[in-house]
Design a protein around this motif. Structure first.
Motif, PDB file in Angstrom:
ATOM      1  N   VAL A   1       0.737  -1.320   0.158  1.00  0.00           N
ATOM      2  CA  VAL A   1       0.023  -0.170  -0.009  1.00  0.00           C
ATOM      3  C   VAL A   1       0.955   1.174  -0.011  1.00  0.00           C
ATOM      4  O   VAL A   1       1.837   1.303   0.549  1.00  0.00           O
ATOM      5  CB  VAL A   1      -0.963   0.014   1.266  1.00  0.00           C
ATOM      6  CG1 VAL A   1      -2.046  -1.160   1.211  1.00  0.00           C
ATOM      7  CG2 VAL A   1      -0.192  -0.156   2.509  1.00  0.00           C
ATOM      8  N   SER A   2       0.074   2.395  -0.419  1.00  0.00           N
ATOM      9  CA  SER A   2       0.846   3.706  -0.132  1.00  0.00           C
ATOM     10  C   SER A   2       0.726   4.354   0.840  1.00  0.00           C
ATOM     11  O   SER A   2       1.545   5.458   1.244  1.00  0.00           O
ATOM     12  CB  SER A   2       0.493   4.526  -1.569  1.00  0.00           C
ATOM     13  OG  SER A   2      -1.048   4.766  -1.180  1.00  0.00           O
ATOM     14  N   ASN A   3      -0.199   3.693   1.957  1.00  0.00           N
ATOM     15  CA  ASN A   3      -0.272   4.673   3.354  1.00  0.00           C
ATOM     16  C   ASN A   3      -0.428   3.311   4.231  1.00  0.00           C
ATOM     17  O   ASN A   3      -1.036   2.838   4.802  1.00  0.00           O
ATOM     18  CB  ASN A   3      -1.885   5.112   3.347  1.00  0.00           C
ATOM     19  CG  ASN A   3      -1.883   6.038   4.520  1.00  0.00           C
ATOM     20  OD1 ASN A   3      -1.120   6.067   5.607  1.00  0.00           O
ATOM     21  ND2 ASN A   3      -2.893   6.540   4.739  1.00  0.00           N
TER      22      ASN A   3
ATOM     23  N   ALA B   1      -6.675   1.431   3.711  1.00  0.00           N
ATOM     24  CA  ALA B   1      -7.220   2.708   3.500  1.00  0.00           C
ATOM     25  C   ALA B   1      -7.947   2.898   2.255  1.00  0.00           C
ATOM     26  O   ALA B   1      -7.758   1.705   1.559  1.00  0.00           O
ATOM     27  CB  ALA B   1      -6.296   3.978   3.211  1.00  0.00           C
ATOM     28  N   PRO B   2      -9.130   3.278   2.050  1.00  0.00           N
ATOM     29  CA  PRO B   2      -9.824   2.738   0.698  1.00  0.00           C
ATOM     30  C   PRO B   2      -9.424   3.230  -0.437  1.00  0.00           C
ATOM     31  O   PRO B   2      -9.604   2.254  -1.433  1.00  0.00           O
ATOM     32  CB  PRO B   2     -11.281   4.084   0.873  1.00  0.00           C
ATOM     33  CG  PRO B   2     -11.031   4.212   2.371  1.00  0.00           C
ATOM     34  CD  PRO B   2      -9.531   4.207   2.958  1.00  0.00           C
ATOM     35  N   GLU B   3      -8.451   4.041  -0.562  1.00  0.00           N
ATOM     36  CA  GLU B   3      -7.575   4.472  -1.665  1.00  0.00           C
ATOM     37  C   GLU B   3      -6.617   3.182  -2.345  1.00  0.00           C
ATOM     38  O   GLU B   3      -6.124   3.017  -3.388  1.00  0.00           O
ATOM     39  CB  GLU B   3      -6.962   5.741  -1.936  1.00  0.00           C
ATOM     40  CG  GLU B   3      -5.712   5.795  -0.874  1.00  0.00           C
ATOM     41  CD  GLU B   3      -6.453   6.346   0.572  1.00  0.00           C
ATOM     42  OE1 GLU B   3      -5.722   6.743   1.419  1.00  0.00           O
ATOM     43  OE2 GLU B   3      -7.741   6.534   0.789  1.00  0.00           O
ATOM     44  N   ASP B   4      -6.232   2.175  -0.971  1.00  0.00           N
ATOM     45  CA  ASP B   4      -5.262   1.110  -1.249  1.00  0.00           C
ATOM     46  C   ASP B   4      -5.828  -0.004  -1.448  1.00  0.00           C
ATOM     47  O   ASP B   4      -5.342  -0.978  -1.472  1.00  0.00           O
ATOM     48  CB  ASP B   4      -4.316   1.095  -0.035  1.00  0.00           C
ATOM     49  CG  ASP B   4      -3.500   2.311   0.003  1.00  0.00           C
ATOM     50  OD1 ASP B   4      -2.885   2.998  -0.982  1.00  0.00           O
ATOM     51  OD2 ASP B   4      -3.079   2.770   1.112  1.00  0.00           O
TER      52      ASP B   4
ATOM     53  N   GLY C   1      -7.690  -1.424  -3.856  1.00  0.00           N
ATOM     54  CA  GLY C   1      -7.320  -1.939  -5.136  1.00  0.00           C
ATOM     55  C   GLY C   1      -5.953  -2.645  -5.319  1.00  0.00           C
ATOM     56  O   GLY C   1      -5.769  -3.612  -5.928  1.00  0.00           O
ATOM     57  N   ARG C   2      -4.921  -2.006  -4.550  1.00  0.00           N
ATOM     58  CA  ARG C   2      -3.835  -2.501  -4.387  1.00  0.00           C
ATOM     59  C   ARG C   2      -3.481  -4.043  -3.853  1.00  0.00           C
ATOM     60  O   ARG C   2      -2.890  -4.573  -4.042  1.00  0.00           O
ATOM     61  CB  ARG C   2      -2.708  -1.387  -3.915  1.00  0.00           C
ATOM     62  CG  ARG C   2      -2.282  -0.473  -4.692  1.00  0.00           C
ATOM     63  CD  ARG C   2      -1.581   0.622  -3.951  1.00  0.00           C
ATOM     64  NE  ARG C   2      -1.396   1.726  -4.622  1.00  0.00           N
ATOM     65  CZ  ARG C   2      -0.288   2.430  -4.881  1.00  0.00           C
ATOM     66  NH1 ARG C   2       0.926   1.830  -4.688  1.00  0.00           N
ATOM     67  NH2 ARG C   2      -0.144   3.418  -5.716  1.00  0.00           N
TER      68      ARG C   2
END
Length: 76
Positions: free
Chosen positions: A13-15, A38-41, A43-44
């Motif tokens: 993840v990025s976070n 986190a919701p933005e991660d 997909g990763r």
């Protein structure tokens, strides 16, 4: 096992500070790990067609089989 799942997820993840793992045991004796990112991660961690999620589950089952445990990984 918590540490292994956390390290794998933090590497993807990025976070990495938003990664958390909760553990519970169901009535059959299987240990269920709930991975929160986190919701933005999301997909990763899931990957295309769930390939990364499937790979995470495979690695975790292999590690658990060494100590003769049954586990499941849920991505929340």
């Amino acid at each position: 096992m918590n540490e292994l799942l956390t390290k794998i997820a933090q590497g993807l993840v990025s976070n990495p500070d938003a990664v958390s793992v909760e553990q519970e045991q169901d009535e059959e004796g299987t240990v269920v790990y709930h991975l929160h990112v986190a919701p933005e991660d999301m997909g990763r961690v899931i990957g295309k067609q769930g390939r990364i999620a499937k790979a995470i589950r495979t690695v975790m089952r292999a590690a658990a089989s060494r100590s003769e445990q049954k586990i499941s990984v849920e991505i929340d």
